[in-house]
Design a protein around this motif. Structure first.
Motif, mmCIF file in Angstrom:
data_model
loop_
_atom_site.group_PDB
_atom_site.id
_atom_site.type_symbol
_atom_site.label_atom_id
_atom_site.label_comp_id
_atom_site.label_asym_id
_atom_site.label_seq_id
_atom_site.Cartn_x
_atom_site.Cartn_y
_atom_site.Cartn_z
ATOM 1 N N HIS A 20 -3.070 7.641 -2.247
ATOM 2 C CA HIS A 20 -2.320 6.388 -2.072
ATOM 3 C C HIS A 20 -1.047 6.587 -1.253
ATOM 4 N N PHE A 23 -2.300 6.528 2.228
ATOM 5 C CA PHE A 23 -2.593 5.139 2.639
ATOM 6 C C PHE A 23 -1.290 4.411 2.989
ATOM 7 N N GLN A 26 0.124 5.574 6.262
ATOM 8 C CA GLN A 26 -0.728 5.108 7.366
ATOM 9 C C GLN A 26 -0.512 3.620 7.674
ATOM 10 N N THR A 27 -0.291 2.818 6.641
ATOM 11 C CA THR A 27 -0.216 1.363 6.828
ATOM 12 C C THR A 27 1.226 0.842 6.821
ATOM 13 N N GLN A 29 3.340 0.765 4.350
ATOM 14 C CA GLN A 29 3.718 0.083 3.108
ATOM 15 C C GLN A 29 4.741 0.939 2.352
ATOM 16 N N ALA A 246 -9.243 2.978 -1.677
ATOM 17 C CA ALA A 246 -8.965 2.048 -0.568
ATOM 18 C C ALA A 246 -9.138 0.600 -1.030
ATOM 19 N N TYR A 250 -6.257 -2.237 -1.250
ATOM 20 C CA TYR A 250 -6.434 -3.555 -0.618
ATOM 21 C C TYR A 250 -6.109 -4.677 -1.611
ATOM 22 N N ARG A 256 -6.182 -3.058 4.485
ATOM 23 C CA ARG A 256 -7.261 -2.080 4.334
ATOM 24 C C ARG A 256 -6.918 -0.786 5.069
ATOM 25 N N PRO A 257 -6.713 0.302 4.346
ATOM 26 C CA PRO A 257 -6.405 1.562 5.033
ATOM 27 C C PRO A 257 -7.660 2.180 5.644
ATOM 28 N N GLU A 258 -7.472 3.067 6.604
ATOM 29 C CA GLU A 258 -8.604 3.795 7.191
ATOM 30 C C GLU A 258 -8.926 4.983 6.291
#
Ligand code: NDP
Length: 274
Positions: A20, A23, A26-27, A29, A246, A250, A256-258
């Motif tokens: 997490h 994630f 990456q996004t 957040q 993931a 979401y 939505r992370p890769e």
């Protein structure tokens, strides 16, 4: 900072914080995600404290997935079907929304791997919490047959009965398994204990694929059995683990992370830990 945790007992082994945090990075957040060990007899109290301190949501793992079901105010359809919860979200109105993302994680991973599901004959080994979580999503992919088998046969029978309305599901006793399968999924914890299931060679044909929900180990007794049968398409459960995470991410964040870069980083981390 928005606070999330994974709750379990034991919990030190959980890779969820790593996943997490990756994630989130990456996004873009901003959130924190930690492990929360709760006593076996006080899931509800520990969770209430976390929520009171401003917690936004959590993942729930062994042995609390049914306790999480009991405390939920609103249940997703898949949590209701599975009768187990691995994701909780504190809604804006303060009520607890509960979901089960295990099955979505498995199906996402099987699709990523190019494993066909529609029209296929699938054998599911095990009838525990993980099996309960994946049966609905697997049946939604319209296999030709989903056969469930388990050491304690009555549990397989009960599961097959519960999901019968959703598709072609049936059960067979573990001793006396017959027929060949396109996909064999191991959801038992036998691999975790290093124990070998006694399975006949006739379950495999020349293009059978196998999936062991246990992750990070390519030489589990189940994987070794499959290799001995000449099965070349053998997959571990790491993609399912990242996939279910993931799906939780979401639900909490609406993003939505890769999966792929996080899977690679996690595999490298597990290699290093070995
Ligand atoms: P449960 O304890 O709920 O169920 C365990 C299942 O394994 C039962 O069906 C049990 O049979 C069977 N079993 C245990 N030991 C043996 C054995 N020696 N021989 C044959 N059958 C056995 O566990 P879960 O369903 O929660 O988890 C099962 C596995 O799936 C674990 O390895 C777990 O790590 C993995 N998992 C992976 C996930 C992922 O994201 N990759 C997600 C969730 C789980 P019986 O009913 O007879 O006791």
């Amino acid at each position: 900072m928005d606070r999330y945790v994974v709750i379990g007992n034991p919990i030190a082994h959980s890779q969820s914080p790593f996943i997490h945090q990756a994630f989130a990075e990456q996004t873009g957040q901003v959130l924190s995600y930690e492990r929360l060990l709760l006593p076996l007899d006080n899931f509800a109290g520990g969770l209430a404290d976390f929520v009171q301190q401003g917690g936004f949501g959590c993942n729930v793992t062994v042995p609390f997935k049914t306790d999480a079901l009991a405390v939920a105010d609103v249940l997703s359809e898949r949590a209701m079907l599975a009768e187990a919860v691995n994701t909780l979200k504190v809604q804006e109105d303060g009520r607890l929304f509960a979901d089960n993302t295990d099955g979505a994680g498995l199906v996402m991973d099987l699709k990523r791997l190019g494993v066909p599901l529609a029209g296929q004959r699938i054998l599911l080994l095990g009838a525990g919490g993980a099996a309960r979580g994946v049966m609905g999503p697997l049946l939604a992919e319209q296999p030709a047959a989903l056969i469930v088998t388990n050491r304690t046969h009555a549990r397989a029978e009960e599961l097959a009965k519960r999901f019968a309305g959703l598709g072609p599901v049936s059960h067979q006793p573990l001793e006396g398994l017959h027929g060949a399968f396109d996909l064999i999924i191991n959801s038992t914890s036998a691999s975790l204990q290093g124990e070998r299931l006694s399975l006949p060679a006739s379950l495999c044909h020349s293009n059978t694929r196998v999936y062991d929900m246990m992750y990070g180990k390519e030489d589990t007794p189940f994987m070794c059995w499959a290799a001995e049968q000449g099965v070349t398409h053998r997959y571990d459960g790491l993609g399912m683990l990242v996939g279910q995470a993931a799906e939780s991410f979401y639900l909490w964040r609406g993003v939505r992370p890769e999966m792929e870069p996080v899977m690679q980083a996690l595999r490298a981390r597990l290699e290093q830990e070995r």
